[in-house]
Scaffold this active site. Structure first.
Site, PDB file in Angstrom:
ATOM      1  N   ALA A  79     100.339   6.411  34.068  1.00  0.00           N
ATOM      2  CA  ALA A  79      99.320   6.386  33.030  1.00  0.00           C
ATOM      3  C   ALA A  79      99.941   7.009  31.785  1.00  0.00           C
ATOM      4  CB  ALA A  79      98.110   7.180  33.493  1.00  0.00           C
TER       5      ALA A  79
ATOM      6  N   GLY B  97     100.524   6.361  38.056  1.00  0.00           N
ATOM      7  CA  GLY B  97      99.706   5.137  37.992  1.00  0.00           C
ATOM      8  C   GLY B  97     100.511   3.880  38.272  1.00  0.00           C
TER       9      GLY B  97
ATOM     10  N   GLU C  24     100.664   3.656  41.906  1.00  0.00           N
ATOM     11  CA  GLU C  24      99.301   3.349  42.361  1.00  0.00           C
ATOM     12  C   GLU C  24      98.928   1.884  42.110  1.00  0.00           C
ATOM     13  OE1 GLU C  24      97.912   6.747  40.090  1.00  0.00           O
ATOM     14  OE2 GLU C  24      96.892   7.508  41.860  1.00  0.00           O
TER      15      GLU C  24
ATOM     16  N   GLU D 199     102.065  13.686  39.770  1.00  0.00           N
ATOM     17  CA  GLU D 199     100.910  14.283  39.087  1.00  0.00           C
ATOM     18  C   GLU D 199     100.788  15.789  39.223  1.00  0.00           C
ATOM     19  OE1 GLU D 199     100.865  11.453  40.727  1.00  0.00           O
ATOM     20  OE2 GLU D 199      99.711   9.962  39.630  1.00  0.00           O
TER      21      GLU D 199
END
Ligand code: DAK
Length: 274
Positions: free
Chosen positions: A63, A108, A111, A131
């Site tokens: 992200a 992300g 993911e 993270e």
């Protein structure tokens, strides 16, 4: 669109996250454009998708940290929901989605690859959930999907340590199905880059999936996904129902009649998606 490319090639299509300067990091615009792209897929003609990142260095480096760094609690929740909705849309998308992972798949990025049905990667791919090193938990389903894919012990190790893993280890633990390297000639000169080899393999797999009876393939995806969420007794009922549904399709009638027809000259026609 600014950051997402879409190219249909016959019965399959390629979605490319195209934000190479930021290593294809997912900002709000990328997430919105991905959502719009999925909404616009012509499910009458497209039977499989390939998702990749632009360039050779990165699939998706996570992200967008710059965008996230200034979010308020409410904005963080909205950003998380936007991502989760798109990732869930990919995961439950009626047709299979192959992630062609060309380099970094972090946070992300890891993911989103796990929201796809199948992961293939180049040998420079790096997977990880960094993270906790940024002061957050994985927010786009990482704690849930990684544990389901590689088991709770390995997922916990990766997430608690925030340690990235290379393609070979991702293959060893079952996170990716196959790893592709550059093709070289007898003198050791590169003939095809690893990304080219990866995309050729992903497209070949997509085309192969697209040749099979589309409704049966969709029902398999639904049976596997829905079945994994419930106990075996309920899962078997889900399978029975989706199996039964196939008998209302023309493709089932054609597929079985073709097998039973003893005429050696026959040529198999494409399935009709009906
Ligand atoms: N976000 C924004 N920009 C990024 C980025 C990212 N994740 N990753 C790379 N970039 C940008 C860099 O800032 C740099 O931009 P410029 O300086 O050129 O303007 C450009 O891409 C090239 O990156 P580097 O110069 O860093 O390239 P290197 O080869 O040196 O390093 C790297 C490559 C992938 C090792 C490094 O860029 C890196 O560590 N990137 C960050 C990887 C990372 O930590 N990713 C996880 C992000 S956290 C949530 C939902 C979701 C999430 C959280 C919450 N909620 C539910 C609310 C998800 C979180 C994440 O994904």
């Amino acid at each position: 669109m600014e950051f997402v490319l879409y190219e249909q090639k016959g019965a399959y299509a390629i979605i490319t996250i195209n934000r190479e300067k930021a290593l294809n990091a997912l900002n709000s615009t990328v997430l919105e454009e991905l959502d719009q792209t999925l909404e616009a897929v012509d499910l009458e003609t497209v039977r499989c998708l390939v998702l990749t990142g632009a360039g050779t260095k990165s699939f998706v480096a996570g992200a967008d940290i710059g965008e996230m760094s200034t979010l308020t609690k409410a904005e963080g929740e909205a950003f998380g929901k936007k991502g989760n909705d798109v990732f869930r849309k990919l995961e439950t998308f009626p047709i299979p989605v192959i992630a062609a992972v060309n380099g970094f798949a972090l946070g992300g990025g890891c993911e989103i690859s796990m929201s796809c049905d199948i992961r293939l990667c180049t040998d420079n791919a790096v997977f990880g959930q960094p993270e906790v090193g940024l002061g957050i938990t994985p927010g786009f389903g990482g704690t849930q999907r990684l544990a389901r894919l590689v088991g709770a012990g390995m997922a916990k190790q990766m997430i608690y340590t925030a340690r990235n893993i290379k393609a070979a280890e991702a293959y060893r633990i079952g996170l990716v199905n196959e790893v592709y390297s550059a093709e070289k000639d007898a003198d050791g000169n590169e003939v095809k880059s690893a990304k080219e080899v990866l995309m050729a393999a992903a497209e070949k797999m997509a085309a192969g999936i697209a040749k099979n009876a589309p409704i049966a393939v969709r029902n398999c995806k639904k049976a596997i996904n829905d079945g994994l969420d419930v106990n075996m007794d309920e899962a078997i009922v889900i399978e029975e129902k989706l199996f039964g549904d196939c008998f209302e399709t023309e493709d089932q009638k054609y597929g079985m009649a073709f097998f039973l027809d003893k005429n050696k000259e026959k040529v198999k026609a494409p399935f009709q998606n009906r």
